[in-house]
Enzyme design. Structure first.
Site, short mmCIF file in Angstrom:
data_model
loop_
_atom_site.label_atom_id
_atom_site.label_comp_id
_atom_site.label_asym_id
_atom_site.label_seq_id
_atom_site.Cartn_x
_atom_site.Cartn_y
_atom_site.Cartn_z
N SER A 134 -43.71 25.92 106.49
CA SER A 134 -43.29 24.54 106.26
C SER A 134 -43.14 24.29 104.77
O SER A 134 -43.78 24.97 103.95
CB SER A 134 -44.34 23.58 106.83
OG SER A 134 -44.08 22.24 106.44
N TYR A 147 -52.91 20.25 107.37
CA TYR A 147 -51.72 20.99 107.80
C TYR A 147 -51.12 21.74 106.62
O TYR A 147 -50.77 22.92 106.73
CB TYR A 147 -50.71 20.01 108.39
CG TYR A 147 -49.38 20.64 108.75
CD1 TYR A 147 -49.23 21.35 109.94
CD2 TYR A 147 -48.28 20.51 107.91
CE1 TYR A 147 -48.01 21.92 110.28
CE2 TYR A 147 -47.06 21.08 108.24
CZ TYR A 147 -46.93 21.78 109.43
OH TYR A 147 -45.72 22.35 109.75
N LYS A 151 -50.56 25.89 106.07
CA LYS A 151 -49.26 26.49 105.79
C LYS A 151 -49.23 27.18 104.42
O LYS A 151 -48.54 28.19 104.24
CB LYS A 151 -48.15 25.44 105.90
CG LYS A 151 -47.97 24.91 107.32
CD LYS A 151 -47.59 26.01 108.30
CE LYS A 151 -47.25 25.46 109.68
NZ LYS A 151 -46.80 26.52 110.61
N THR A 182 -37.56 17.08 115.95
CA THR A 182 -38.14 17.48 117.22
C THR A 182 -39.25 16.48 117.56
O THR A 182 -39.44 15.48 116.87
CB THR A 182 -38.73 18.90 117.13
OG1 THR A 182 -39.86 18.87 116.23
CG2 THR A 182 -37.70 19.90 116.62
#
Length: 256
Positions: A134, A147, A151, A182
């Site tokens: 990401s 998060y 990553k 998404t």
């Protein structure tokens, strides 16, 4: 790489980026193996004759089953696309540590274990491991710090593994998407997306475009691929003007 008859494992293959990777690879006559948690969802999207393996992607036994079934069916592995992952929003120090560990199990330790399990077969084919990371692994996003950390770690492992495995002919590429249109945010492990961030979804890319970047990165054995390419500007700005970028991120966080 010519994908014709190549055996390609795609994790997180039942929806979003993973499913679009599957569709692209089908069009190139690859032998695709679909892995995801939901068997019902895999039954909906798998083509006749395709191997699909449902299971808990954070379970070592289920990961072993994926590799074993792939080799039993096809006798080889050419590409491993580690796409499965999840998000986590909210203040890090107010988040249950167990949830953060769950995030790292899926985003970091599962891809590393798949690489370990697939390595003997990838050495035989001089194959490719693709780590879907990401932009948050290059520029820390304070509304999803845990998060970002997972990553950043994945990017570090990808770079190191690429050098470790070079003598075996195995290549490792990291793909760093920005916002992809998404249902990723809706399936986060916790927290809420700040409205100041949600409102910028119009600048995101489609899962089809992201999948195309992944397949192209594997085909040409690239190293680190932003998706879209314009993300290079953000990473460059963060490197050259870190204070400016941090202040901008803080404003977005405070605006909620």
């Amino acid at each position: 790489m010519n994908f014709r008859d190549k055996v390609v494992i795609v994790t997180g293959a039942s929806r979003g980026i993973g499913l679009e990777c599957v569709r692209l690879l089908r069009g190139e006559d690859a032998r695709v193996v679909l892995a995801a948690r939901s068997r019902d969802r895999l039954l909906e999207v798998a083509a006749p004759g395709e191997l699909m393996v449902a299971g808990d992607l954070t379970s070592e036994g289920d990961r072993q089953a994926l590799i074993a079934q792939t080799v039993e069916r096809h006798g080889r592995i050419d590409v491993l696309i580690n796409n499965a992952g999840a998000g986590l929003y909210g203040p890090t120090l107010e988040t249950d540590p167990a949830v953060i560990r769950q995030l790292f199990e899926l985003n970091l330790f599962a891809p590393l274990d798949w690489a370990r399990l697939a390595r003997p077969y990838l050495v035989q084919t001089r194959g490719v491991i693709a780590m879907v990371s990401s932009i948050a692994g290059q520029v820390a996003l304070p509304w999803m710090t845990s998060y970002s950390a997972s990553k950043f770690a994945l990017n570090g492992y990808a770079a190191g593994l690429r050098m470790e495995l070079a003598s075996n002919g195995v290549h490792v590429v990291a793909i760093c998407p920005g916002y992809v249109k998404t249902d990723f945010q809706e399936h986060a492990l916790g927290g809420k997306v700040p409205e100041s961030v949600r409102s910028k979804r119009r600048f995101g890319i489609t899962p089809e475009a992201c999948a195309a970047a992944i397949v192209d990165a594997v085909r040409h054995r690239k190293r680190l691929v932003p998706a879209p390419r314009a993300n290079r500007l953000l990473t460059l700005a963060a490197a050259l003007f870190p204070g400016v970028v941090e202040r901008r991120m803080i404003r977005m966080l405070e605006q909620g």
